[in-house]
Design an enzyme around this catalytic site. Structure first.
Site, PDB file in Angstrom:
ATOM      1  N   LYS A 120      -4.049 -46.911 116.697  1.00 47.91           N
ATOM      2  CA  LYS A 120      -5.089 -46.346 117.574  1.00 47.91           C
ATOM      3  C   LYS A 120      -5.755 -45.131 116.925  1.00 47.91           C
ATOM      4  O   LYS A 120      -6.941 -44.907 117.121  1.00 47.91           O
ATOM      5  CB  LYS A 120      -4.503 -45.960 118.936  1.00 47.91           C
ATOM      6  CG  LYS A 120      -3.984 -47.152 119.715  1.00 47.91           C
ATOM      7  CD  LYS A 120      -4.770 -47.423 120.963  1.00 47.91           C
ATOM      8  CE  LYS A 120      -4.598 -48.888 121.334  1.00 47.91           C
ATOM      9  NZ  LYS A 120      -4.759 -49.259 122.684  1.00 47.91           N
ATOM     10  N   LYS A 200      -4.204 -58.770 117.318  1.00 49.48           N
ATOM     11  CA  LYS A 200      -3.860 -59.274 118.656  1.00 49.48           C
ATOM     12  C   LYS A 200      -5.065 -59.140 119.590  1.00 49.48           C
ATOM     13  O   LYS A 200      -5.911 -58.259 119.401  1.00 49.48           O
ATOM     14  CB  LYS A 200      -2.640 -58.535 119.201  1.00 49.48           C
ATOM     15  CG  LYS A 200      -2.926 -57.131 119.669  1.00 49.48           C
ATOM     16  CD  LYS A 200      -1.898 -56.654 120.677  1.00 49.48           C
ATOM     17  CE  LYS A 200      -2.426 -55.371 121.290  1.00 49.48           C
ATOM     18  NZ  LYS A 200      -2.184 -55.153 122.653  1.00 49.48           N
ATOM     19  N   LYS A 203      -8.287 -55.515 124.842  1.00 43.53           N
ATOM     20  CA  LYS A 203      -9.437 -55.232 125.702  1.00 43.53           C
ATOM     21  C   LYS A 203     -10.529 -54.526 124.912  1.00 43.53           C
ATOM     22  O   LYS A 203     -11.702 -54.740 125.122  1.00 43.53           O
ATOM     23  CB  LYS A 203      -9.018 -54.326 126.863  1.00 43.53           C
ATOM     24  CG  LYS A 203      -8.101 -54.989 127.834  1.00 43.53           C
ATOM     25  CD  LYS A 203      -7.757 -54.006 128.954  1.00 43.53           C
ATOM     26  CE  LYS A 203      -6.297 -54.035 129.276  1.00 43.53           C
ATOM     27  NZ  LYS A 203      -5.490 -53.054 128.531  1.00 43.53           N
TER      28      LYS A 203
HETATM   29  N1  AQP Z   1      -2.620 -60.004 122.839  1.00 38.84           N
HETATM   30  C1  AQP Z   1      -1.573 -59.869 123.639  1.00 38.84           C
HETATM   31  N2  AQP Z   1      -0.647 -60.851 123.689  1.00 38.84           N
HETATM   32  C2  AQP Z   1       0.429 -60.729 124.531  1.00 38.84           C
HETATM   33  N3  AQP Z   1       0.622 -59.662 125.352  1.00 38.84           N
HETATM   34  C3  AQP Z   1      -0.294 -58.672 125.314  1.00 38.84           C
HETATM   35  N4  AQP Z   1      -0.402 -57.507 125.985  1.00 38.84           N
HETATM   36  C4  AQP Z   1      -1.515 -56.861 125.595  1.00 38.84           C
HETATM   37  N5  AQP Z   1      -2.153 -57.587 124.671  1.00 38.84           N
HETATM   38  C5  AQP Z   1      -1.423 -58.722 124.467  1.00 38.84           C
HETATM   39  C6  AQP Z   1       0.549 -57.043 126.993  1.00 38.84           C
HETATM   40  O1  AQP Z   1      -0.196 -56.751 128.163  1.00 38.84           O
HETATM   41  C7  AQP Z   1       0.406 -55.636 128.824  1.00 38.84           C
HETATM   42  C8  AQP Z   1      -0.626 -54.584 129.130  1.00 38.84           C
HETATM   43  O2  AQP Z   1      -1.140 -54.027 127.953  1.00 38.84           O
HETATM   44  P1  AQP Z   1      -1.905 -52.630 128.053  1.00 38.84           P
HETATM   45  O3  AQP Z   1      -3.094 -52.792 128.875  1.00 38.84           O
HETATM   46  O4  AQP Z   1      -0.996 -51.582 128.520  1.00 38.84           O
HETATM   47  O5  AQP Z   1      -2.236 -52.184 126.624  1.00 38.84           O
HETATM   48  P2  AQP Z   1      -2.387 -52.916 125.318  1.00 38.84           P
HETATM   49  O6  AQP Z   1      -1.125 -53.586 124.926  1.00 38.84           O
HETATM   50  O7  AQP Z   1      -2.857 -51.945 124.325  1.00 38.84           O
HETATM   51  O8  AQP Z   1      -3.473 -53.965 125.723  1.00 38.84           O
HETATM   52  P3  AQP Z   1      -4.856 -54.154 125.098  1.00 38.84           P
HETATM   53  O9  AQP Z   1      -5.476 -55.285 125.792  1.00 38.84           O
HETATM   54  O10 AQP Z   1      -4.700 -54.255 123.635  1.00 38.84           O
HETATM   55  O11 AQP Z   1      -5.659 -52.867 125.529  1.00 38.84           O
HETATM   56  P4  AQP Z   1      -6.397 -51.775 124.689  1.00 38.84           P
HETATM   57  O12 AQP Z   1      -7.461 -52.493 123.918  1.00 38.84           O
HETATM   58  O13 AQP Z   1      -6.943 -50.856 125.702  1.00 38.84           O
HETATM   59  O14 AQP Z   1      -5.395 -51.122 123.804  1.00 38.84           O
HETATM   60  C9  AQP Z   1       1.521 -55.129 127.927  1.00 38.84           C
HETATM   61  O15 AQP Z   1       2.749 -55.657 128.407  1.00 38.84           O
HETATM   62  C10 AQP Z   1       1.190 -55.719 126.586  1.00 38.84           C
HETATM   63  O16 AQP Z   1       2.345 -55.932 125.808  1.00 38.84           O
END
Ligand code: AQP
Length: 339
Positions: A120, A200, A203
């Protein structure tokens, strides 16, 4: 033998309202939450972790809406507010209070090792703030404030969970054994890659298929999604083990379909176009009822706020119980002298 009913193990998990939830969030975590709640073997709490979402640049007006949208997605995906507690993290200030106290037992070196911080801070070079660095301490507090033992997440959160256990151990050793050591619980799809096939699905990376995308948008994204790069044309043998389309099939297609895709992809009998068309059909069939419920609930803001307010009350009661023990154990404040 005691007549007391046995306390069910407690689950806690959450998602950041940094954008619309995507199928990585759903297949990696949310779908598992729904199954766990419906199985009825746990006491479950799910939060929308808005205090985590402010560690990257954001618009406060947009955040307000995204919090409600996340709540709508949780419920539309199948979380029943009668069977679990759904709330917003910042509505329960005990999370941030505990995070500060836990920061005093968390070595900087442990935070330095977190890969999510490295990723990040590379992605948001113009805003590498202290909150991004201490994010795992707040996550530890989110879990420990409820003394939860089970944390259903995707595999990107496993390292943070290891640190949560380490923080719990350090606190218990330094003060008193107040916290259990929570364990991650992975779903059948712990890592869904983005449609670009590079990182991965996220969002904030513009590589997602969103939970509430229209069927047409889902189709368009799947059509252009990355597959096994060695399978260039119909007839080429492919390797489903490295194909994200196959990973998603495993979560939304029937076991018989998955078996056939596996076999026919390897032999070259199945082309990527046909495989993707079947995925569109099956994924849209899974998402249709979620989209319908989200449209209905999204129009009923009053009901959503009511659910979150009930959740806030229940979560606060549990969190405050822990915090009274924590403050007393750490020698903080005077409130615990009261009866
Ligand atoms: N690509 C993924 N595959 C499987 N699980 C995923 N999770 C996130 N992306 C994947 C799981 O979703 C839950 C919530 O995630 P989060 O919103 O707390 O943050 P994150 O993991 O950082 O999700 P994003 O979508 O990647 O958000 P941004 O872009 O804001 O950083 C968690 O249980 C995560 O493991």
């Amino acid at each position: 033998m005691s007549d007391q009913p046995k306390q069910k193990p407690r689950i806690l998990s959450g998602m950041q309202p940094t954008g619309g939830l995507h199928i990585g969030n759903y297949l990696g975590a949310l779908k598992n939450w729904v199954n766990l709640v419906n199985a009825g073997e746990h006491e479950a709490l799910f939060c929308i972790v808005d205090a985590h979402a402010i560690t990257i640049d954001y618009d406060p007006q947009q955040l307000k809406q995204r919090i409600l949208d996340a709540a709508v997605s949780y419920i539309a995906a199948g979380l029943d507010p009668e069977k679990c507690t759904i709330f917003v993290q910042s509505d329960v200030p005990q999370h941030t209070e505990l995070a500060w106290y836990l920061s005093a037992v968390t070595p900087m070196g442990d935070l330095n090792r977190m890969t999510q911080f490295k990723e990040k801070s590379d992605e948001h070079k113009e805003n590498v703030n202290a909150g991004l660095f201490t994010y795992p301490i707040l996550m530890a507090a989110d879990i420990l404030v409820y003394r939860a033992t089970v944390v259903p997440v995707g595999d990107d959160q496993v390292q943070h969970l290891e640190l949560t256990r380490e923080i719990a151990r350090r606190f218990n050793h330094r003060f008193k054994a107040l916290f259990p050591e929570p364990k991650p619980l992975l779903s059948a799809a712990p890592r869904i890659m983005g449609v670009d096939g590079k990182t991965k699905m996220s969002k904030s990376r513009g590589n997602s298929i969103d939970l509430l995308d229209t069927p047409k948008a889902v189709e368009k994204k799947i059509k252009s999604a990355f597959t096994d790069p060695n399978k260039l044309r119909q007839g080429d043998a492919g390797n489903p083990d490295i194909c994200n389309i196959f990973t998603i099939h495993k979560s939304v297609s029937s076991p018989a379909e998955v078996e056939q895709i596996d076999r026919d992809c390897r032999s070259g009998a199945l082309g990527c176009g046909t495989c993707k068309a079947l995925l569109c059909t099956n994924l849209n069939r899974e998402l249709d009822p979620i989209r319908e419920r989200a449209a209905a609930l999204g129009a009923d803001r009053k009901r959503v706020l009511e659910i979150l307010d009930n959740g806030r009350e229940q979560a606060t009661r549990l969190a405050e119980r822990t915090m009274r023990d924590v403050r007393k154990t750490m020698g903080l404040g005077t409130g615990h002298y009261k009866k």
